[in-house]
Write an enzyme that holds these catalytic residues in place. Structure first.
Site, PDB file in Angstrom:
ATOM      1  N   SER A 302       0.857  -1.205  -0.130  1.00 57.06           N
ATOM      2  CA  SER A 302       0.074  -0.207  -0.025  1.00 57.06           C
ATOM      3  C   SER A 302       0.709   1.391  -0.112  1.00 57.06           C
ATOM      4  CB  SER A 302      -0.958  -0.072   1.300  1.00 57.06           C
ATOM      5  OG  SER A 302      -1.866   0.899   1.178  1.00 57.06           O
ATOM      6  N   ASP A 313      11.581   6.333  -8.736  1.00 56.25           N
ATOM      7  CA  ASP A 313      11.287   6.788  -9.737  1.00 56.25           C
ATOM      8  C   ASP A 313      11.875   8.125 -10.028  1.00 56.25           C
ATOM      9  OD1 ASP A 313      10.291   4.399 -11.170  1.00 56.25           O
ATOM     10  OD2 ASP A 313       8.288   4.854 -10.110  1.00 56.25           O
ATOM     11  N   LYS A 327      -0.492  -4.178  -3.489  1.00 58.55           N
ATOM     12  CA  LYS A 327      -1.924  -3.435  -3.047  1.00 58.55           C
ATOM     13  C   LYS A 327      -1.703  -1.849  -3.460  1.00 58.55           C
ATOM     14  CE  LYS A 327      -5.143  -2.556   0.701  1.00 58.55           C
ATOM     15  NZ  LYS A 327      -5.019  -1.023   0.502  1.00 58.55           N
TER      16      LYS A 327
END
Length: 457
Positions: A302, A313, A327
């Site tokens: 999550s 990134d 998730k």
């Protein structure tokens, strides 16, 4: 004559427009009616089936029906039938308990526990100023009995924590084994204590280790304090340990990403029709320019996955460990129903800064380091200096900062199984005595507001 023709033409056009408008309106109304009737018929069919089942059971079942349990089970089954695996139904009692926890009415004794291979509750953390600390409970001790109930009969660490919770001022009887395996028994009075979500210290000389257990109300201030403290202590890189972090509050995770990452969109919420709404953008005001590593495992989920994904990134962090849980959805705040129960449903998909969802697939790591069966059995016994996954992550961090030895660079960059021993030995040899920086992070009440989270929990 021309004037009469113009008026006639105008009237004709108006009449045609009205006719077309009426026809289109009637067509849409008929479709809406057909759809509504179909929906009503479907609902009627569903209710009729439940009614038919109910009549038969009440007429023939030997056992007496507990009406409250029946209604709660039907409601829970409805959500199960939707296919939304993160939808959750709270009974009126469970929802009231959740609110009590958030409002500080229900409290514990100040420990974090896990069930290891013994089945008992191993104490992973004891909070300062808590009833457990005052009674002498220490990290590494084992809780064996709670109010006369054998801990080994309890299904999970969450079930154990639930038994330890209660209203402030109430007592719980605890039996535990200390570091010498001597049995201790005490009645502890539940009371308030300051909780934290982050532990940190400088390790291996120049690696700032930060363990984030969950993203909660106090995490942002704790993380800010930890990073500043470690940088002042000479950290050349940062290692974020996100293993077993199931997520928490999505807004808090986004704020933590903003604290670390350069300018850019951090995440989007993608609705059922495919439209995307930006959840937040980092302004880059407090970007951390140190090399960073995120240590993850199959229980990293999550909001914790979002944190790791964005750091990779947006800031070039490397992920070490094993593929994460996967998730990537956002849940609603609990919707209270008329009888005091509540429901949570998935409202959107969570899209990280990369633009690609990790839902159901997880995040793949840059440097894989799984645990063998023997290592997994000893998972809760490891320290910062002996944990094989931490050693690999430390080595990767030092490679990125340029402080690793030649052997360590080779081991981290190749990632080959044959280099594992060399990598661990290098990291171990460079792991001098750890300089513990005391966690003085400002920490408010641990009442977690039930925001949309990717708990998104």
């Amino acid at each position: 004559m021309n004037k009469k023709i113009s008026v006639g033409m105008m009237l004709t056009i108006v009449i045609l427009a009205m006719t077309v408008t009426f026809s289109v309106t009637m067509l849409l109304a008929m479709r809406l009616f057909d759809s509504t009737v179909s929906s009503v018929k479907e609902k009627e069919s569903m209710y009729n089936k439940i009614s038919e089942l109910d009549r038969y059971v009440r007429s023939n079942d030997y056992y007496t029906i507990d009406e409250t349990r029946l209604y709660d089970t039907i409601s829970s089954g409805y959500l199960l039938g939707t296919g939304d695996r993160y939808a959750r139904y709270y009974t009126a009692e469970a929802y009231a308990e959740l609110l009590d926890i958030q409002n500080g009415v229900l409290m514990g004794i100040g420990v974090e526990v896990a069930q290891d291979q013994t089945g008992y509750a191993k104490v992973l953390k004891v909070y300062d100023g808590s009833p457990a600390q005052e009674a002498g409970v220490e990290k590494g001790n084992y809780i064996t009995t709670i109010d006369g109930a054998d801990v080994r009969t309890m299904s999970s660490a969450d079930a154990i924590q639930a038994r330890l919770r209660g209203e402030a001022g109430t007592t719980v009887n605890l039996v535990w084994l200390n570091s010498e395996s001597a049995e201790q028994t005490v009645d502890l009075t539940r009371s308030s204590y300051i909780t934290t979500t982050i532990d940190y210290q400088l390790t291996a000389g120049d690696v700032g280790y930060i363990k984030i257990r969950q993203f909660d109300a106090t995490t942002l201030s704790e993380l800010d304090y930890a990073i500043r403290t470690l940088r002042n202590a000479g950290a050349a890189s940062l290692l974020f340990d996100l293993r077993d972090n199931a997520g928490g509050l999505l807004d808090v995770a986004l704020n933590c990403i903003d604290l670390v990452c350069p300018e850019g969109v951090m995440a989007w919420a993608e609705s059922r029709d495919g439209t995307r709404e930006a959840l937040g953008s980092s302004n880059g005001d407090s970007v951390v320019d140190l090399p960073m590593v995120c240590l993850v495992n199959g229980n990293t989920a999550s909001a914790a996955e979002l944190f790791a994904s964005c750091l990779r990134d947006m800031s070039g962090a490397r992920l070490v460990g094993t593929t994460t849980f996967g998730k990537g959805t956002i849940q609603s705040s609990p919707q209270r129903l008329s009888d005091g129960s509540a429901v949570v449903v998935t409202v959107a998909q969570l899209i990280p800064s990369s633009g690609e969802t990790f839902d159901s697939v997880g995040l793949t790591v840059d440097v894989e380091r799984d645990l063998t069966s023997d290592e997994q059995a000893a998972y809760y016994d490891y320290t910062l200096e002996t944990d094989p996954q931490i050693l690999r992550a430390v080595n990767t961090a030092q490679t990125m900062s340029g402080s690793a030895t030649v052997g360590g660079v080779n081991a981290a960059s190749s990632g080959a199984a044959g280099s594992e021993a060399a990598s661990s030995e290098t990291a171990s040899s460079e792991t001098a005595s750890s300089e513990a920086a005391s966690s003085e992070a400002a920490s408010g009440e641990a009442a977690s507001s039930e925001a949309a989270s990717s708990e998104a929990g």
